[in-house]
Scaffold this motif. Structure first.
Motif, mmCIF file in Angstrom:
data_model
loop_
_atom_site.group_PDB
_atom_site.id
_atom_site.type_symbol
_atom_site.label_atom_id
_atom_site.label_comp_id
_atom_site.label_asym_id
_atom_site.label_seq_id
_atom_site.Cartn_x
_atom_site.Cartn_y
_atom_site.Cartn_z
ATOM 1 N N ARG A 38 0.868 -1.181 0.000
ATOM 2 C CA ARG A 38 0.000 0.000 0.000
ATOM 3 C C ARG A 38 0.898 1.222 0.000
ATOM 4 N NH1 ARG A 38 -4.386 -0.023 4.308
ATOM 5 N NH2 ARG A 38 -5.420 -1.230 2.717
ATOM 6 N N GLU A 46 -2.879 0.198 -3.962
ATOM 7 C CA GLU A 46 -2.655 -0.946 -3.076
ATOM 8 C C GLU A 46 -2.692 -2.248 -3.853
ATOM 9 O OE1 GLU A 46 -6.555 -2.406 -0.856
ATOM 10 O OE2 GLU A 46 -6.116 -0.295 -0.435
ATOM 11 N N SER A 91 -3.006 -6.612 -3.052
ATOM 12 C CA SER A 91 -3.195 -7.720 -2.122
ATOM 13 C C SER A 91 -3.019 -9.014 -2.895
ATOM 14 C CB SER A 91 -4.589 -7.660 -1.490
ATOM 15 O OG SER A 91 -4.774 -8.770 -0.631
#
Length: 165
Positions: free
Chosen positions: A84, A93, A95
């Motif tokens: 991030r 960001e 993930s």
């Protein structure tokens, strides 16, 4: 990177005062000279610069093109670590994909694909999601609805000029 104009939606907070509610894009307006008066859980309450009675909330800014975003997202995706930060001047960001057990039984394991997101929801954004596995190309989702698209300029030349072009 490309220069664009974004339409930031504002709504009048008070009929008697020069105060406006802003949901998305408040940081851009503040950078453009607006002053923050207050903040609620869902809105920023801003005052436009002096002398502006009916603000035209069109902000010039720079955003990355899809090729720059894709290159950065793929580089971060290959590293495979959550990330991030800021990229190209915007919040971003990443993930990695995760398998989560949703109820204690092996049959309830759900896969959440890896994703990369950049931009500001409600203004513009690009999201890449590796929905078909980490080794397959990502699906690209973008929202550019607040980018002001100006009509192309028609250039007319006289018959005289056409002979020399």
């Amino acid at each position: 990177m490309k220069k664009v104009k974004l339409h930031v939606q504002v709504s009048k907070a008070s009929p008697n005062e020069n105060i406006y509610y802003v949901r998305e894009g408040a940081a851009l307006l503040i950078k453009d000279g607006w002053k923050m008066k207050n903040r609620t859980w869902s809105n920023w309450i801003l005052v436009p610069p002096a002398g502006i009675r009916h603000p035209d909330a069109i902000i010039e800014t720079v955003i990355p093109d899809i090729y720059e975003v894709r290159e950065l997202a793929n580089k971060i995706h290959k590293a495979g670590l959550p990330w991030r930060g800021r990229a190209f001047g915007w919040n971003a960001e990443y993930s990695q994909s995760q398998d989560r057990n949703m109820g204690g039984k092996p049959s309830r394991i759900v896969n959440f694909p890896a994703y990369f997101f950049i931009g500001e929801l409600g203004l513009w954004m690009i999201s890449l999601r590796w929905e078909h596995g980490d080794n397959n190309p990502p699906r690209v989702i973008s929202d550019t609805s607040c980018i002001v698209h100006e009509p192309p300029v028609e250039v007319r030349t006289s018959n005289y000029a056409k002979n020399y072009i």
